[in-house]
Design an enzyme around this catalytic site. Structure first.
Site, PDB file in Angstrom:
ATOM      1  N   THR A   1       0.920  -1.203  -0.110  1.00  0.00           N
ATOM      2  CA  THR A   1       0.245   0.025  -0.057  1.00  0.00           C
ATOM      3  C   THR A   1       1.076   1.172  -0.180  1.00  0.00           C
ATOM      4  O   THR A   1       0.588   2.076  -1.000  1.00  0.00           O
ATOM      5  CB  THR A   1      -1.195   0.253   1.056  1.00  0.00           C
ATOM      6  OG1 THR A   1      -2.119  -1.414   1.285  1.00  0.00           O
ATOM      7  CG2 THR A   1      -1.964   1.040   0.829  1.00  0.00           C
TER       8      THR A   1
ATOM      9  N   ALA B   1      13.926  19.533  -4.133  1.00  0.00           N
ATOM     10  CA  ALA B   1      14.803  18.181  -3.640  1.00  0.00           C
ATOM     11  C   ALA B   1      16.649  19.193  -4.308  1.00  0.00           C
ATOM     12  O   ALA B   1      17.095  18.920  -3.566  1.00  0.00           O
ATOM     13  CB  ALA B   1      15.219  17.104  -4.507  1.00  0.00           C
TER      14      ALA B   1
ATOM     15  N   LYS C   1       7.607   2.246  12.462  1.00  0.00           N
ATOM     16  CA  LYS C   1       7.715   2.259  14.505  1.00  0.00           C
ATOM     17  C   LYS C   1       7.821   1.082  15.287  1.00  0.00           C
ATOM     18  O   LYS C   1       8.357   1.456  16.172  1.00  0.00           O
ATOM     19  CB  LYS C   1       6.083   2.558  14.427  1.00  0.00           C
ATOM     20  CG  LYS C   1       4.831   2.005  14.294  1.00  0.00           C
ATOM     21  CD  LYS C   1       4.658   2.800  12.777  1.00  0.00           C
ATOM     22  CE  LYS C   1       3.568   1.209  12.620  1.00  0.00           C
ATOM     23  NZ  LYS C   1       2.745   1.894  11.407  1.00  0.00           N
TER      24      LYS C   1
ATOM     25  N   GLU D   1      -7.395  -4.719  10.342  1.00  0.00           N
ATOM     26  CA  GLU D   1      -6.154  -5.880   9.522  1.00  0.00           C
ATOM     27  C   GLU D   1      -7.584  -6.712   9.854  1.00  0.00           C
ATOM     28  O   GLU D   1      -7.792  -7.014  11.063  1.00  0.00           O
ATOM     29  CB  GLU D   1      -4.943  -6.351  10.107  1.00  0.00           C
ATOM     30  CG  GLU D   1      -4.259  -3.709   9.505  1.00  0.00           C
ATOM     31  CD  GLU D   1      -3.676  -4.069   8.959  1.00  0.00           C
ATOM     32  OE1 GLU D   1      -3.677  -5.729   8.039  1.00  0.00           O
ATOM     33  OE2 GLU D   1      -3.200  -3.330   8.902  1.00  0.00           O
TER      34      GLU D   1
ATOM     35  N   ASP E   1       0.727  -0.110  18.451  1.00  0.00           N
ATOM     36  CA  ASP E   1       0.597   0.729  17.458  1.00  0.00           C
ATOM     37  C   ASP E   1       0.774   1.649  18.256  1.00  0.00           C
ATOM     38  O   ASP E   1       2.232   2.572  17.716  1.00  0.00           O
ATOM     39  CB  ASP E   1      -0.535   0.202  16.677  1.00  0.00           C
ATOM     40  CG  ASP E   1       0.562   1.347  15.253  1.00  0.00           C
ATOM     41  OD1 ASP E   1       1.018   1.280  14.719  1.00  0.00           O
ATOM     42  OD2 ASP E   1      -0.630   2.618  15.046  1.00  0.00           O
TER      43      ASP E   1
ATOM     44  N   LYS F   1       4.186   4.460  18.439  1.00  0.00           N
ATOM     45  CA  LYS F   1       4.717   6.495  17.807  1.00  0.00           C
ATOM     46  C   LYS F   1       4.361   6.893  18.926  1.00  0.00           C
ATOM     47  O   LYS F   1       5.993   7.782  18.959  1.00  0.00           O
ATOM     48  CB  LYS F   1       3.491   6.739  17.310  1.00  0.00           C
ATOM     49  CG  LYS F   1       2.745   5.282  15.429  1.00  0.00           C
ATOM     50  CD  LYS F   1       1.843   5.437  15.389  1.00  0.00           C
ATOM     51  CE  LYS F   1       1.416   4.481  13.787  1.00  0.00           C
ATOM     52  NZ  LYS F   1       0.085   4.198  13.693  1.00  0.00           N
TER      53      LYS F   1
ATOM     54  N   GLY G   1      -3.088   4.676   5.000  1.00  0.00           N
ATOM     55  CA  GLY G   1      -3.097   5.182   4.363  1.00  0.00           C
ATOM     56  C   GLY G   1      -2.266   5.639   2.743  1.00  0.00           C
ATOM     57  O   GLY G   1      -1.212   5.682   3.417  1.00  0.00           O
TER      58      GLY G   1
HETATM   59  N1  HSE Z   1      -2.789   0.548  12.218  1.00  0.00           N
HETATM   60  C1  HSE Z   1      -1.958   1.670  12.069  1.00  0.00           C
HETATM   61  C2  HSE Z   1      -3.753   2.856  12.447  1.00  0.00           C
HETATM   62  C3  HSE Z   1      -1.942   2.694  11.099  1.00  0.00           C
HETATM   63  O1  HSE Z   1      -4.583   2.110  12.750  1.00  0.00           O
HETATM   64  O2  HSE Z   1      -3.355   3.518  12.287  1.00  0.00           O
HETATM   65  C4  HSE Z   1      -0.307   2.503  10.689  1.00  0.00           C
HETATM   66  O3  HSE Z   1       0.637   3.156  11.328  1.00  0.00           O
END
Ligand code: HSE
Length: 441
Positions: free
Chosen positions: A18, A38, A110, A195, A206, A210, A307
């Site tokens: 993606t 650049a 990440k 997912e 996740d 971050k 995305g």
């Molecule tokens: N899986 C993450 C989200 C996107 O749902 O925000 C990728 O970091």
């Protein structure tokens, strides 16, 4: 040398799913403007993907496609490697090899950086190469750039972010439709928003990856994912979302990094936020991060956190940065984690028991005299002050009712003790539902 006559910078792409596909397409579509920004053309010359057929379809036969990523990281003609494989297995090995071979690296990974950033940045520093990771946090939002460059004047006080789109989509749906977590998760999966294995998203992992990266950049400490407190949204009920709303709050999964006198709070958990805050109104799969600096005050960054092309936007910004800076003396480039590597602080990440926050507490209590007095006495004994309370009338024929209490700030360990004592009362049924609350003032 004029931009038009400098040789293109040569890029190898590891993974053309993606985000990789988006990166390839945006680079091609906007190549002229990107070159003018650049100072050199940026060309993807090699792509590695296990699905070579799909890779060839996307690239249209214009670049070399291989199924072995090791060929790219060891190819002497490649200047920059983009790692979009994810995880900390093979991706870690490939990134380390690319660095060892003197290549700059752009990654959206990440998990890799939150867990192995220290090792990766040290190796990159030794080799004098850049490792750029704008796409790793909040997708298309340039939050790394803002923290690392735009806000360098500030002593950053705290960061609070909706940094996982999947969970924000689920929470928005739960609130909108009054549905429970499991039902919404199934719908989100059917619609492709979540997912097939959504564990990392819904369990807060996740977001914690971050938040860990942002904490390092904000406070000049190493990445320490293992010290983050991580709680997802799987146990949230629609009831709590409804009560929170009646009290003027929204529930969001926040990633929080906050500097306090004794150290740094690093935590991810569902959080009540006053409904009047802008960030409380970030809905669906969108991301938003509030950064509070001593000079600038509160700043808000909002956009798509995932995305194809939104994330590609961040990947390509890193490519442009590297292209501009590749020839600069490594010691005078923007440091990987904002602070010079020999200036890292050893400020501790605090254990959750030492974190200060407010609470929403919901309990099922017997509807009879003295129950409220017992509960409030236990809170008072723990020096916890009550901010607001809501008690529903018991339903027809019911002997129990819901009691909801919002507290002022206290330490988590005091809240733990008070909650345990409340749960031990014979008039309180089952567990107390506890959600942290932040005013984000
Ligand atoms: N899986 C993450 C989200 C996107 O749902 O925000 C990728 O970091």
């Amino acid at each position: 040398m004029k931009a038009s006559v400098m040789k293109p910078i040569r890029v190898g792409l590891l993974g053309i799913g993606t985000v990789g596909g988006g990166t390839f397409n945006v680079l091609r579509r906007n190549q002229e403007e990107i070159r003018r920004r650049a100072g050199r053309a940026i060309e993807v010359v090699m792509v590695a993907d296990l699905d070579t057929e799909r890779a060839k379809q996307i690239t249209g036969g214009s670049v070399e496609v291989v199924n072995d990523a090791r060929r790219i990281v060891s190819d002497p003609s490649i200047d920059i490697v983009i790692e979009l494989i994810g995880g900390d297995g093979i991706a870690r090995e490939l990134v380390m090899t690319a660095i060892a071979n003197g290549k700059h690296v752009v990654t959206a990974n990440k998990a890799l950086l939150a867990k192995h950033g220290t090792e990766i940045f040290r190796a990159a520093e030794d080799k004098g190469v850049m490792v750029a990771f704008e796409a790793a946090v909040a997708g298309g939002i340039p939050i790394i750039k803002a923290l690392r460059e735009g806000l360098t004047a500030n002593r950053i006080q705290w960061i609070a972010g909706i940094i996982n789109g999947t969970t924000n989509f689920i929470l928005s749906e739960m609130r909108d439709k009054g549905l429970d977590f499991d039902v919404v998760l199934k719908r989100a999966q059917a619609l492709g928003y979540a997912e097939a294995d959504p564990t990392f998203d819904i369990e807060g992992v996740d977001a914690a990856h971050k938040a860990t990266i942002m904490s390092a950049i904000a406070f000049g400490v190493p990445v320490q994912f293992d010290k983050a407190y991580v709680e997802g949204i799987t146990k949230l009920s629609a009831t709590d979302i409804r009560y929170a709303e009646q009290l003027g709050y929204r529930i969001k999964l926040l990633g929080i990094a906050r500097r306090v006198a004794s150290g740094i709070e690093l935590r991810v958990h569902p959080t009540l936020i006053p409904a009047t805050r802008l960030i409380a109104n970030v809905e669906g799969a969108m991301n938003a991060v509030v950064v509070n600096g001593d000079a600038v005050g509160a700043t808000l960054y909002y956009g798509k956190g995932a995305g194809s092309e939104p994330t590609a936007s961040a990947v390509i910004a890193d490519l442009v940065d590297i292209t501009r800076l590749a020839t600069a003396d490594p010691e005078h480039r923007v440091p990987y984690l904002a602070f010079q590597s020999n200036e890292m602080a050893d400020t501790p990440i605090l254990p959750m028991s030492e974190v200060t926050t407010s609470y929403y507490l919901r309990m099922r209590v017997a509807d009879k005299p003295g129950v409220l007095a017992d509960v409030t006495r236990l809170l008072a004994d723990a020096s916890i002050s009550i901010d607001a309370m809501l008690q529903k009338e018991a339903g027809e024929g019911e002997t129990q009712t819901d009691l909801i209490i919002l507290t002022h700030e206290t330490k988590e360990k005091h809240a733990d003790a008070a909650i345990a004592a409340i749960e031990a009362l014979p008039t309180v049924a089952g567990k107390v539902s506890r959600i942290r609350l932040e005013q984000l003032k």
